[in-house]
Design a protein around this motif. Sequence first.
Motif, short mmCIF file in Angstrom:
data_model
loop_
_atom_site.label_atom_id
_atom_site.label_comp_id
_atom_site.label_asym_id
_atom_site.label_seq_id
_atom_site.Cartn_x
_atom_site.Cartn_y
_atom_site.Cartn_z
N LYS A 1 43.98 94.18 17.06
CA LYS A 1 44.02 93.22 15.95
C LYS A 1 43.02 92.09 16.19
O LYS A 1 42.27 91.70 15.28
N GLU A 2 43.00 91.56 17.41
CA GLU A 2 42.08 90.47 17.73
C GLU A 2 40.63 90.94 17.64
O GLU A 2 39.76 90.23 17.14
N LEU A 3 40.38 92.15 18.14
CA LEU A 3 39.01 92.66 18.13
C LEU A 3 38.54 92.90 16.70
O LEU A 3 37.39 92.58 16.35
N ARG A 4 39.40 93.46 15.87
CA ARG A 4 39.01 93.70 14.48
C ARG A 4 38.64 92.42 13.77
O ARG A 4 37.67 92.37 13.00
N GLU A 5 39.41 91.38 13.99
CA GLU A 5 39.11 90.10 13.34
C GLU A 5 37.76 89.56 13.81
O GLU A 5 37.03 88.96 13.03
N LEU A 6 37.47 89.78 15.09
CA LEU A 6 36.19 89.33 15.61
C LEU A 6 35.04 90.06 14.94
O LEU A 6 34.00 89.47 14.62
N THR A 7 35.21 91.36 14.69
CA THR A 7 34.13 92.15 14.09
C THR A 7 33.91 91.81 12.62
O THR A 7 32.86 92.17 12.06
N LYS A 8 34.88 91.14 12.00
CA LYS A 8 34.78 90.84 10.57
C LYS A 8 34.30 89.42 10.29
O LYS A 8 34.32 88.98 9.13
N LEU A 9 33.89 88.70 11.32
CA LEU A 9 33.42 87.33 11.10
C LEU A 9 32.17 87.34 10.23
O LEU A 9 31.22 88.09 10.49
N PRO A 10 32.15 86.52 9.19
CA PRO A 10 30.96 86.47 8.33
C PRO A 10 29.76 85.90 9.08
O PRO A 10 29.87 84.93 9.83
N GLY A 11 28.60 86.54 8.89
CA GLY A 11 27.37 86.05 9.50
C GLY A 11 27.31 86.23 11.00
O GLY A 11 26.55 85.53 11.68
N CYS A 12 28.10 87.16 11.54
CA CYS A 12 28.15 87.34 13.00
C CYS A 12 28.20 88.83 13.35
O CYS A 12 28.98 89.59 12.76
N ASP A 13 27.37 89.26 14.29
CA ASP A 13 27.40 90.62 14.82
C ASP A 13 28.21 90.65 16.11
O ASP A 13 28.08 89.74 16.95
N THR A 14 29.02 91.69 16.28
CA THR A 14 29.74 91.91 17.53
C THR A 14 29.01 93.00 18.31
O THR A 14 28.87 94.13 17.81
N ILE A 15 28.54 92.67 19.51
CA ILE A 15 27.68 93.56 20.29
C ILE A 15 28.46 94.18 21.45
O ILE A 15 29.08 93.46 22.24
N VAL A 16 28.43 95.51 21.54
CA VAL A 16 28.95 96.24 22.69
C VAL A 16 27.85 97.20 23.14
O VAL A 16 27.28 97.91 22.31
N PHE A 17 27.56 97.26 24.43
CA PHE A 17 26.44 98.08 24.93
C PHE A 17 26.89 99.51 25.22
O PHE A 17 27.91 99.74 25.89
N PRO A 18 26.11 100.51 24.75
CA PRO A 18 26.47 101.93 24.97
C PRO A 18 26.60 102.31 26.44
O PRO A 18 27.43 103.15 26.78
N GLU A 19 25.80 101.70 27.32
CA GLU A 19 25.84 102.07 28.74
C GLU A 19 27.19 101.79 29.39
O GLU A 19 27.52 102.35 30.43
N ASP A 20 27.99 100.91 28.77
CA ASP A 20 29.32 100.63 29.32
C ASP A 20 30.29 101.79 29.11
O ASP A 20 31.40 101.78 29.66
N PHE A 21 29.87 102.79 28.32
CA PHE A 21 30.73 103.94 28.04
C PHE A 21 30.19 105.24 28.62
O PHE A 21 30.72 106.32 28.33
N LYS A 22 29.17 105.14 29.44
CA LYS A 22 28.52 106.36 29.92
C LYS A 22 29.43 107.23 30.79
O LYS A 22 29.25 108.44 30.88
N ASN A 23 30.42 106.60 31.45
CA ASN A 23 31.33 107.37 32.31
C ASN A 23 32.70 107.60 31.67
O ASN A 23 33.64 108.04 32.33
N ILE A 24 32.79 107.29 30.37
CA ILE A 24 34.06 107.47 29.66
C ILE A 24 33.91 108.66 28.71
O ILE A 24 33.15 108.61 27.75
N THR A 25 34.62 109.73 29.00
CA THR A 25 34.50 110.95 28.21
C THR A 25 35.48 110.96 27.04
O THR A 25 36.46 110.20 27.01
N ALA A 26 35.20 111.85 26.08
CA ALA A 26 36.11 112.02 24.95
C ALA A 26 37.48 112.49 25.42
O ALA A 26 38.52 112.10 24.87
#
Length: 484
Positions: free
Chosen positions: A235-260
């Motif tokens: 819930k907190e993360l979703r609200e952060l992603t919906k802030l007007p005029g603001c991008d929420t950045i997560v780097f792909p390399e942080d998921f390189k060792n996390i499999t489906a």
Amino acid sequence: MSSFFCKQCLKTMINSFLSVRSNLFSYVPNVTLACKRYIQTIKVGIIGSGPAGFYTAQALLKDSRVLIDIYEKYPVPFGLIRFGVAPDHQSNVINSFTNTALQDRVSFYGNINIGQDVTLNQLLKSYNAVVLCYGATEDRKLNIEGEDLINVLPARRFVGWYNGIPQDSDLNPFLQTEDVVIIGHGNVALDCARILLSPSTDITNHALTALRESKVKRVYLVGRRGPLQVSFTIKELRELTKLPGCDTIVFPEDFKNITAETINELPRPRKRLTELLLSLANEKNLNNNHKRCVLMFCRSPLQIVGDKHGKVSSVNLGVNRLIQQEDGVKTELTDEKEILKCGLFLRSIGYRAVSIDPSIPLNDKTGVISNTNGKVHGFDFGLYCSGWAATGATGVIIGTMNASFEIAEHILKDFGQNEPLLVEKPGATEIIPHLKSKGVKVVTFNDWQRIDELEKNLGSQLGKPREKLVNQKDMIKAVDEEKD
């Protein structure tokens, strides 16, 4: 001699009267002793009127003999719901607590400092049980160089500043900087980022004015572990992603060792949260907004660097690797280092309980009151703790609710097991006159409702739900003026 008799004792007395009239009074002491098992009221004093205090009260009221007095250091109730939760997140829980406070068997007494205005020992003598629900109000520290620099602040105080907690109302955080670093991946950290990047109109007016003049463009949320170990909720993360005029950045390399496969095996709440983080990492078309919130994983602050004026200017980070162990994921520093510039640094890594009396034992490692199932160590019967003071900061109110209900059940069980030891206690009828004799202005729940009405009226004039009074003297003044 007790002032009343239970049915069984009355029957015993009548039978005694009929069989041995001349010796009636020789039987009365035995009847009186028996009646101690059937006292009319069990007086419970609860210290703290936040979620733990009210949830514990709600569960204790299941015993119809229980009368509860709630003591609060501020003139206003609700603790973290008023002062620690973002104003636009305050839900119907306040309505629930209000209904509890208005019950005949519950009384609220605000503006009282336990340990100063009245001692713990006095409360223990006046109540059958005292429950410490005053939370965890001391910040954990990083214990690194530069932590005492200007503009290095606990996130708790920043939250208190925009939420109107009296001792934080004059904090004046430095907002004339483009870069802010927040250490921590909990809900409080995300709340702080959200307010910094897009302030809610529901916050106190002094904070709203300052934030509207803020130059903050980038907030870095830094955590020492990975995406699978974050403490914030979806819930907190979703609200952060919906802030007007603001991008929420997560780097792909942080998921390189996390499999489906790893994600699919996660419990559903964690799975949904991780999938949202992964979708942010895979986002190719950022909106190039002028504001950004950057989530950084596997980073530990090593040193906070200051300028020639003693103000924070940057933070040195160490890059971690994650190591899976039997008791969970641990971090290990690598040789890789990074530097983030910032003009404001917020520390949001948890809280510790404090002791309001030297007799209260604290666990140095966990930062909570030493207890078993809520019963405070070193006390045979009568002293308990609940909420963050007992369990540590959970960050989610439902966790506090469940833990408080559980501890209340243990207290009720203790009442049953120790019923022969229970005797009538004076409760507030002894404590309140003592407080008034010391010149303490005791604020009742009716008084709080007057403050509540005034705050709502002030808010309506500003086009918002309420404008909080942030000075305790103003709160007391509002009560006195209404009574006049």
